[in-house]
Design a protein around this motif. Structure first.
Motif, PDB file in Angstrom:
ATOM      1  N   ARG A  39       0.782  -1.179  -0.264  1.00 36.82           N
ATOM      2  CA  ARG A  39       0.186  -0.238  -0.002  1.00 36.82           C
ATOM      3  C   ARG A  39       0.999   1.060   0.437  1.00 36.82           C
ATOM      4  O   ARG A  39       0.138   1.707  -0.843  1.00 36.82           O
ATOM      5  CB  ARG A  39      -0.755   0.052   1.295  1.00 36.82           C
ATOM      6  CG  ARG A  39      -2.389  -1.370   0.937  1.00 36.82           C
ATOM      7  CD  ARG A  39      -2.786  -1.301   2.245  1.00 36.82           C
ATOM      8  NE  ARG A  39      -4.428  -1.697   2.036  1.00 36.82           N
ATOM      9  CZ  ARG A  39      -5.008  -1.823   3.339  1.00 36.82           C
ATOM     10  NH1 ARG A  39      -4.688  -1.317   4.104  1.00 36.82           N
ATOM     11  NH2 ARG A  39      -6.012  -2.529   2.557  1.00 36.82           N
ATOM     12  N   THR A  40       1.933   0.653   0.706  1.00 37.85           N
ATOM     13  CA  THR A  40       2.446   2.427   0.529  1.00 37.85           C
ATOM     14  C   THR A  40       3.408   2.485  -0.337  1.00 37.85           C
ATOM     15  O   THR A  40       3.530   3.398  -1.077  1.00 37.85           O
ATOM     16  CB  THR A  40       3.784   2.197   1.910  1.00 37.85           C
ATOM     17  OG1 THR A  40       3.516   1.900   3.138  1.00 37.85           O
ATOM     18  CG2 THR A  40       5.031   3.501   2.292  1.00 37.85           C
ATOM     19  N   ILE A  41       3.532   1.738  -1.499  1.00 32.39           N
ATOM     20  CA  ILE A  41       4.308   1.669  -2.292  1.00 32.39           C
ATOM     21  C   ILE A  41       3.170   2.454  -3.571  1.00 32.39           C
ATOM     22  O   ILE A  41       3.552   3.193  -4.525  1.00 32.39           O
ATOM     23  CB  ILE A  41       4.964   0.331  -3.263  1.00 32.39           C
ATOM     24  CG1 ILE A  41       6.024  -0.295  -2.058  1.00 32.39           C
ATOM     25  CG2 ILE A  41       4.776   0.422  -4.664  1.00 32.39           C
ATOM     26  CD1 ILE A  41       6.597  -1.316  -2.777  1.00 32.39           C
ATOM     27  N   PHE A  42       2.223   2.017  -4.076  1.00 24.54           N
ATOM     28  CA  PHE A  42       1.086   2.681  -4.554  1.00 24.54           C
ATOM     29  C   PHE A  42       1.199   3.615  -4.233  1.00 24.54           C
ATOM     30  O   PHE A  42       0.657   4.744  -4.967  1.00 24.54           O
ATOM     31  CB  PHE A  42       0.022   1.658  -4.423  1.00 24.54           C
ATOM     32  CG  PHE A  42      -0.011   0.129  -4.599  1.00 24.54           C
ATOM     33  CD1 PHE A  42      -0.255   0.727  -6.402  1.00 24.54           C
ATOM     34  CD2 PHE A  42      -0.064  -0.515  -4.552  1.00 24.54           C
ATOM     35  CE1 PHE A  42       0.563  -0.750  -7.318  1.00 24.54           C
ATOM     36  CE2 PHE A  42       0.214  -2.295  -5.512  1.00 24.54           C
ATOM     37  CZ  PHE A  42       0.665  -1.843  -6.276  1.00 24.54           C
ATOM     38  N   PHE A  43       1.060   4.103  -2.773  1.00 27.28           N
ATOM     39  CA  PHE A  43       1.061   5.328  -2.569  1.00 27.28           C
ATOM     40  C   PHE A  43       1.931   6.400  -2.504  1.00 27.28           C
ATOM     41  O   PHE A  43       1.658   7.503  -2.508  1.00 27.28           O
ATOM     42  CB  PHE A  43       0.253   5.561  -1.237  1.00 27.28           C
ATOM     43  CG  PHE A  43      -0.162   6.666  -0.749  1.00 27.28           C
ATOM     44  CD1 PHE A  43      -1.675   6.839  -1.680  1.00 27.28           C
ATOM     45  CD2 PHE A  43      -0.111   7.997   0.530  1.00 27.28           C
ATOM     46  CE1 PHE A  43      -2.487   7.769  -0.671  1.00 27.28           C
ATOM     47  CE2 PHE A  43      -0.838   8.959   0.950  1.00 27.28           C
ATOM     48  CZ  PHE A  43      -2.252   8.851  -0.006  1.00 27.28           C
ATOM     49  N   LEU A  44       3.029   5.944  -2.996  1.00 26.84           N
ATOM     50  CA  LEU A  44       4.315   7.178  -3.054  1.00 26.84           C
ATOM     51  C   LEU A  44       4.470   7.619  -3.660  1.00 26.84           C
ATOM     52  O   LEU A  44       4.363   8.976  -3.359  1.00 26.84           O
ATOM     53  CB  LEU A  44       5.784   5.754  -3.459  1.00 26.84           C
ATOM     54  CG  LEU A  44       6.685   5.133  -2.254  1.00 26.84           C
ATOM     55  CD1 LEU A  44       7.359   4.398  -3.369  1.00 26.84           C
ATOM     56  CD2 LEU A  44       7.414   6.004  -1.256  1.00 26.84           C
TER      57      LEU A  44
ATOM     58  N   THR B 237       2.369   9.638  -4.924  1.00 32.86           N
ATOM     59  CA  THR B 237       1.010  11.309  -4.021  1.00 32.86           C
ATOM     60  C   THR B 237       2.146  11.499  -3.133  1.00 32.86           C
ATOM     61  O   THR B 237       1.583  12.872  -2.972  1.00 32.86           O
ATOM     62  CB  THR B 237      -0.021  10.774  -3.518  1.00 32.86           C
ATOM     63  OG1 THR B 237      -0.428   9.312  -4.556  1.00 32.86           O
ATOM     64  CG2 THR B 237      -0.994  11.170  -3.477  1.00 32.86           C
ATOM     65  N   LEU B 238       2.538  10.824  -2.619  1.00 29.87           N
ATOM     66  CA  LEU B 238       4.271  11.709  -1.646  1.00 29.87           C
ATOM     67  C   LEU B 238       4.749  12.424  -2.213  1.00 29.87           C
ATOM     68  O   LEU B 238       5.441  13.356  -1.739  1.00 29.87           O
ATOM     69  CB  LEU B 238       4.378  10.362  -0.666  1.00 29.87           C
ATOM     70  CG  LEU B 238       3.231   9.411  -0.164  1.00 29.87           C
ATOM     71  CD1 LEU B 238       3.881   8.751   0.861  1.00 29.87           C
ATOM     72  CD2 LEU B 238       2.274  10.391   1.009  1.00 29.87           C
TER      73      LEU B 238
ATOM     74  N   ILE C 279      -2.977   8.621  -8.727  1.00 23.77           N
ATOM     75  CA  ILE C 279      -4.367   8.076  -8.425  1.00 23.77           C
ATOM     76  C   ILE C 279      -4.174   7.865  -6.885  1.00 23.77           C
ATOM     77  O   ILE C 279      -5.075   7.366  -6.734  1.00 23.77           O
ATOM     78  CB  ILE C 279      -4.693   7.319  -8.805  1.00 23.77           C
ATOM     79  CG1 ILE C 279      -3.883   6.311  -9.201  1.00 23.77           C
ATOM     80  CG2 ILE C 279      -5.314   7.448 -10.760  1.00 23.77           C
ATOM     81  CD1 ILE C 279      -5.252   4.998  -9.958  1.00 23.77           C
TER      82      ILE C 279
ATOM     83  N   GLN D  91      -4.264   8.120  -3.632  1.00 19.38           N
ATOM     84  CA  GLN D  91      -5.390   9.109  -2.432  1.00 19.38           C
ATOM     85  C   GLN D  91      -6.731   8.722  -2.865  1.00 19.38           C
ATOM     86  O   GLN D  91      -7.748   8.363  -2.200  1.00 19.38           O
ATOM     87  CB  GLN D  91      -5.011  11.054  -3.120  1.00 19.38           C
ATOM     88  CG  GLN D  91      -6.099  11.660  -1.891  1.00 19.38           C
ATOM     89  CD  GLN D  91      -4.913  12.508  -1.078  1.00 19.38           C
ATOM     90  OE1 GLN D  91      -3.666  12.448  -1.704  1.00 19.38           O
ATOM     91  NE2 GLN D  91      -5.591  13.710  -0.443  1.00 19.38           N
TER      92      GLN D  91
ATOM     93  N   ILE E 185      -7.384   4.800  -1.776  1.00 11.85           N
ATOM     94  CA  ILE E 185      -7.944   4.705  -0.638  1.00 11.85           C
ATOM     95  C   ILE E 185      -8.920   5.348  -0.236  1.00 11.85           C
ATOM     96  O   ILE E 185      -9.514   4.531   0.792  1.00 11.85           O
ATOM     97  CB  ILE E 185      -6.288   6.662   0.307  1.00 11.85           C
ATOM     98  CG1 ILE E 185      -5.113   6.044   0.441  1.00 11.85           C
ATOM     99  CG2 ILE E 185      -7.036   6.319   1.910  1.00 11.85           C
ATOM    100  CD1 ILE E 185      -4.584   4.881   1.063  1.00 11.85           C
TER     101      ILE E 185
END
Lengths: 278, 308
Positions: free
Chosen positions: B118-123, B125-126, B180, B182, B185
């Motif tokens: 999940r953190t990887i896919f959110f990277l 966005t960060l 994408i 965000q 999530i």
């Protein structure tokens, strides 16, 4: 096939899909980090090389000297910290009032709040700029901090959904014990809403930490710049300092990654969408 | 008598409590009421007024009626920026929904190490948008960019991406899809809201994965899809940071990346034509309102709520 073998096969499938997709999402990010260690000449080789040769960790030191990195970091931290504090103080309070307290005009005001979410920031941007200009706030970070203390519609909406999901019996029990409305909110409801408050805080933290348009409009003095604005300074007439730019980008991204990694469970739990129809 | 007393006494207490509650309600909501008036109502109303004036920071506004609007409709760059923005929104929003939902379903599986995935896919966005823009200019570079190098492995001659008026917008859509997280999530939160009982019942009936997806997951996810659709359109129409930093404000090549808000920003803060820019802001507002209204209107046909 027995169930255990079936389960194992299913998990292998799942991991394969996840790993393949992860690579796609990870590559540009890994590229950013690897470039941050490359000598500038290696940035322009074709075909692109993945590993830095030689490995130049000095890029980081150079980059933090090329722009006033620590000043910009401090400026960014002040704006992010204070505006997040503002959101945490104001939004749950307003959301709780919308979700649990009965008062006249509540529903009308909530409907207006939903409507306000649809207004593009650009519509209010110019009059606000002129207003802040008259107050003498342009050039300071006040326009980027103060509004957060008065609430943000998206966060209020999210938190209201969360408070709606908490049982009314808690409130009634506390009332019979003679607790004031403020005590019920502060000592019972606010602690219970922690996951949602954390989610909203993280959203605000990310938005403020990476904001570009806001600082671009309001910060006129280079000494007051944030990291987002600072990054642009690596692009100039003498050419782009890609390696240093990537070093600062990496430094800028790290704190949010750490925050997200440890908070992601709470984060997702905080955004419950039961009753999204309002 | 006794009956009357017990009946009356609580009623008095209730009404006093009600008024206490009412006062608390107003006080708790007070920051937002002030915020609403100060940061939304006041600027909204003055923005309408400014749009009818010739207003620069140096000189105060002069009322000129509809002149700004008339000029806008003859302004070529205004139409170009509308075209670019709609092009982007119409392609990006549906794609982001399809990929976003698919990704959320993948990330909702029960396997070990999900926090890392999940953190990887959110990277993306960060990563700050400015950094993202700069990183992608370089990844998409036709000579030393990674994207074309990968295409080269497969014997495909990559397009010049940001060097061409035809490929610059698809390139921006590609970049934006990468971020994408965000929306994902929010889909994830929606998925975790769907009661497991539905799936268990379907499994008893021997439903396949596709059947479960199309008859349970997607219908029950429609409220969240609806929310992201509205937010996605609002976001797409406000596209600014990525194209602005990538092109250093120029929208090049040949204004193919001049987006509506970039042109609005230029009018307001580069040419100090605050009145003209306010008129643009209002047209944007009307477009978004109209689109939102269409989405809301259509939602009755396709949005299902649990328990309906």
């Amino acid at each position: 096939m027995n169930t255990l073998a079936k389960k194992r096969l299913k998990s292998i499938y799942a991991h394969t899909i996840l790993i393949l997709a992860s690579i796609l999402f990870l590559v540009p990010f890994v590229w950013m980090v690897s470039t941050s260690f490359k000598p500038i000449t290696q940035v322009f080789t074709f075909p692109p090389e993945f590993l830095p040769r030689p490995f130049q960790w000095e890029n980081y030191i150079e980059a933090t000297k090329y722009i006033p990195f620590w000043t910009y970091t401090w400026n960014t931290a002040v704006i992010t910290g204070l505006s997040t504090l503002g959101v945490v103080l104001s939004c749950p309070l307003v959301a709780y009032s919308f979700a649990k307290l009965r008062w006249r005009g509540r529903n009308t005001l909530f409907a207006i709040t939903i409507g306000v979410m649809m207004i593009p920031t650009q519509v209010t941007m110019i009059p606000l700029f002129l207003l802040f200009n008259q107050l003498g706030w342009v050039g300071t970070n006040l326009p980027l901090i103060v509004p957060a203390f008065f609430g943000i519609p998206f966060s209020i909406f999210l938190l209201r959904q969360f408070f709606k999901g908490l049982p009314d019996t808690l409130r009634e029990a506390a009332k019979i014990d003679g607790a004031s409305e403020w005590r019920i909110y502060w000592q019972i409801m606010f602690p219970l809403a922690k996951p949602a408050v954390l989610a909203v805080a993280l959203f605000q933290f990310m938005a403020a930490w990476t904001d570009f348009l806001g600082p671009l409009i309001y910060l006129t003095d280079e000494a007051a710049y944030t990291l987002s604005l600072g990054l642009q300074q690596f692009q100039n007439q003498q050419g782009s300092q890609w390696h240093m730019m990537m070093a600062v980008s990496t430094l800028m991204t790290l704190p949010i990654i750490v925050l997200f990694f440890f908070m992601q469970k709470t984060f997702i739990r905080g955004i419950t969408f039961t009753g999204i129809k309002g | 008598m006794a009956k009357l007393e017990t009946g009356k006494a609580p009623r008095v207490r209730v009404s006093r409590k009600r008024s206490n509650e009412s006062l608390a309600g107003w006080l708790f909501a007070l920051p937002w009421i002030i915020g609403l008036l100060l940061f939304f109502a006041y600027p909204l109303i003055s923005s309408i007024y400014y749009s009818f004036t010739d207003y620069s920071i140096l000189q105060s506004g002069k009322f000129i009626g509809l002149a700004n609007y008339r000029e806008l409709f003859q302004d070529e760059l205004f139409w170009i920026s509308i075209y670019n923005t709609i092009y982007f929104a119409v392609l990006f929003v549906p794609l982001s929904i399809i990929f976003g939902v698919a990704l959320a379903m993948v990330l909702n599986m029960r396997v070990r190490g999900m926090a890392v995935y999940r953190t990887i896919f959110f990277l993306p966005t960060l990563v700050p948008h400015v950094a993202l823009a700069i990183l992608w200019i370089w990844l998409l570079n036709p000579q030393f960019g990674l994207v074309n190098a990968v295409l080269d492995w497969f014997g495909i001659q990559g397009p010049p991406w940001l060097g061409s008026t035809f490929w610059s917008k698809p390139a921006l859509i590609l970049m934006s899809l990468w971020g994408i997280g965000q929306a994902v999530i929010i889909y994830l939160a929606g998925l975790s809201d769907i009661s497991q009982e539905y799936y268990e019942a379907a499994e008893v009936d021997g439903a396949s994965f596709l059947q479960k997806t199309f008859y349970i997951t997607l219908p029950l996810l429609t409220p969240v899809i609806f929310f992201n659709l509205v937010m996605g359109f609002i976001g797409a129409f406000q596209q600014f940071t990525l194209p602005y930093t990538m092109t250093q404000g120029s929208g090049s090549p040949a204004d193919s990346l001049t987006f509506y808000v970039m042109y609005l920003y230029d009018n307001a803060f580069s040419y100090f034509r605050m009145g003209y820019a306010s008129a643009m802001a209002w047209i944007l507002f009307v477009i978004i309102m109209a689109l939102t209204a269409i989405v809301f209107w259509s939602s009755k046909r396709w949005v299902h709520y649990q328990g309906d």
